[in-house]
Design an enzyme around this catalytic site. Structure first.
Site, mmCIF file in Angstrom:
data_model
loop_
_atom_site.group_PDB
_atom_site.id
_atom_site.type_symbol
_atom_site.label_atom_id
_atom_site.label_comp_id
_atom_site.label_asym_id
_atom_site.label_seq_id
_atom_site.Cartn_x
_atom_site.Cartn_y
_atom_site.Cartn_z
ATOM 1 N N PRO A 121 0.789 -1.234 0.000
ATOM 2 C CA PRO A 121 0.000 0.000 0.000
ATOM 3 C C PRO A 121 0.821 1.284 0.000
ATOM 4 O O PRO A 121 0.363 2.290 0.560
ATOM 5 C CB PRO A 121 -0.814 -0.130 1.278
ATOM 6 C CG PRO A 121 0.087 -0.852 2.220
ATOM 7 C CD PRO A 121 0.904 -1.795 1.369
ATOM 8 N N GLY A 123 3.242 2.977 1.426
ATOM 9 C CA GLY A 123 3.889 3.756 2.489
ATOM 10 C C GLY A 123 5.395 3.731 2.372
ATOM 11 O O GLY A 123 6.072 4.750 2.548
ATOM 12 N N LYS A 124 5.937 2.569 2.037
ATOM 13 C CA LYS A 124 7.394 2.438 1.939
ATOM 14 C C LYS A 124 7.933 3.165 0.710
ATOM 15 O O LYS A 124 9.071 3.636 0.712
ATOM 16 C CB LYS A 124 7.782 0.962 1.916
ATOM 17 C CG LYS A 124 7.475 0.238 3.217
ATOM 18 C CD LYS A 124 7.822 -1.233 3.134
ATOM 19 C CE LYS A 124 7.437 -1.942 4.423
ATOM 20 N NZ LYS A 124 5.965 -1.923 4.658
ATOM 21 N N ASP A 190 8.577 -6.186 0.430
ATOM 22 C CA ASP A 190 7.539 -6.345 1.455
ATOM 23 C C ASP A 190 6.419 -7.140 0.781
ATOM 24 O O ASP A 190 5.562 -6.572 0.111
ATOM 25 C CB ASP A 190 7.049 -4.978 1.922
ATOM 26 C CG ASP A 190 6.083 -5.080 3.087
ATOM 27 O OD1 ASP A 190 6.445 -5.700 4.095
ATOM 28 O OD2 ASP A 190 4.956 -4.538 2.975
ATOM 29 N N ASN A 200 -8.342 -10.165 15.000
ATOM 30 C CA ASN A 200 -8.951 -9.580 16.186
ATOM 31 C C ASN A 200 -10.194 -10.397 16.530
ATOM 32 O O ASN A 200 -11.063 -10.605 15.666
ATOM 33 C CB ASN A 200 -9.333 -8.116 15.934
ATOM 34 C CG ASN A 200 -9.801 -7.418 17.197
ATOM 35 O OD1 ASN A 200 -10.882 -7.677 17.708
ATOM 36 N ND2 ASN A 200 -8.974 -6.513 17.711
ATOM 37 N N CYS A 244 4.061 -9.115 7.273
ATOM 38 C CA CYS A 244 3.295 -8.803 8.486
ATOM 39 C C CYS A 244 2.549 -10.041 8.956
ATOM 40 O O CYS A 244 1.361 -10.003 9.260
ATOM 41 C CB CYS A 244 2.334 -7.632 8.239
ATOM 42 S SG CYS A 244 1.242 -7.869 6.826
#
Length: 317
Positions: A121, A123-124, A190, A200, A244
């Site tokens: 996405p 960001g990097k 990544d 969750n 991740c």
């Protein structure tokens, strides 16, 4: 460990972490909202200006000591930033501690050429652009037209002018782009993974998709991508690998595969002064990994970080 989670996942995590770390992980599965973490966009501003704006709006932050320009919002949530000029002008970018680590671990110098092999996405990608101070060249690759459109929008708003966006299947990037063989000083890998950091217990959709076949499928995908990426790296330069997920199949097993099949690669030590940093796994079920895997790092989940695995490899021949 919470019984709502998939049985195979519970067994997996019990074979990886200590009792103390399992307690930390269990708390993670129940967290409703994480702390807001952001980095300052140095292409448009500096930390002093951002901190002044936050202070003027009674917002308190703490500096992440082991990351450049990274801060944790201590007395608010992300929504509290939305109406501020620093948010509207893209002077800050929301990005977790774990996600910021890989780029910070590279020895980046201005005018270098860098490949972000699976850029979404993104960001990097913008983080790399800041590190290069808009010099050099970044190839940001993705195979999805919608994601590429979003990437171009984000890069433009952040002031990144040294990025060329490439639409290519990462599994075929070497054959599709032979001019890029031994072209890059750094490669950021990544890679797609089972994204177990999203789990969750209050949101069944976050883990309902998961099974062991998903993990195996991602191992194969990562393997195919990396096998077609190594030749694009210059000799004596670096590839940073990250995911991740906690699954050793998508982490240590991938690095083990690279070391076995690409003798021109060597692992470099990773040092992270972070309370949630943990060591590697050398053995998982019946597979024993190469001892060099000890140079990799895992990140435990917390309010400001997600599960992460990081390895840095140098091409020595």
């Amino acid at each position: 460990m919470n019984s709502k989670l998939p049985v195979d996942f519970i067994e997996k995590i019990k074979n990886i972490y200590s009792k103390e770390d399992l307690e930390i992980c269990n708390k993670w599965f129940e967290i409703e909202k994480r702390k807001t973490v952001f980095r300052v966009n140095t292409l448009k501003t500096n930390s002093d200006e951002v901190l002044k704006t936050l202070k003027d709006n009674n917002l308190e932050v703490s500096k992440v000591d082991f990351l450049e320009n990274a801060f944790i919002l201590e007395n608010g949530i992300e929504k509290d930033l939305w109406d501020l000029s620093i948010f509207e002008k893209w002077h800050i970018y929301m990005q977790s501690i774990s996600s910021q680590l890989p780029v910070n671990l590279l020895n980046i110098k201005e005018w270098q050429r860098i490949l972000d092999i699976t850029a979404a996405p993104w960001g990097k990608t913008s983080q790399l652009s800041e590190k290069l101070n808009n010099t050099g060249k970044i190839i940001a690759n993705d195979n999805n037209a919608i994601r590429i459109e979003k990437l171009n929008f984000t890069l433009k708003r952040q002031g990144c002018t040294n990025v060329e966006v490439l639409k290519s299947d990462a599994r075929n990037i070497k054959n599709d782009n032979p001019l890029y063989i031994e072209y890059f000083d750094h490669i950021v890998a990544d890679l797609p993974c089972s994204a177990e950091w999203k789990f969750n217990i209050n949101r069944e959709k976050s883990f309902g998709f998961w099974d062991t076949l998903v993990v195996k499928r991602n191992y194969r995908l990562q393997k195919q991508i990396l096998e077609n990426t190594i030749d694009l790296l210059k000799i004596w330069w670096e590839l940073i690998y990250s995911t991740c997920t906690i699954s050793p199949e998508e982490n240590e097993a991938i690095i083990h595969m690279l070391l076995c099949n690409f003798p021109q690669l060597e692992l470099e030590d990773i040092k992270i002064d972070y309370k949630n940093s943990r060591d590697w796994i050398l053995e998982y079920w019946k597979q024993r990994f190469k001892k060099e895997i000890s140079k990799t790092k895992r990140i435990l989940p917390s309010e400001e970080s997600e599960w992460f695995f990081i390895a840095k490899l140098k091409k020595v021949s």
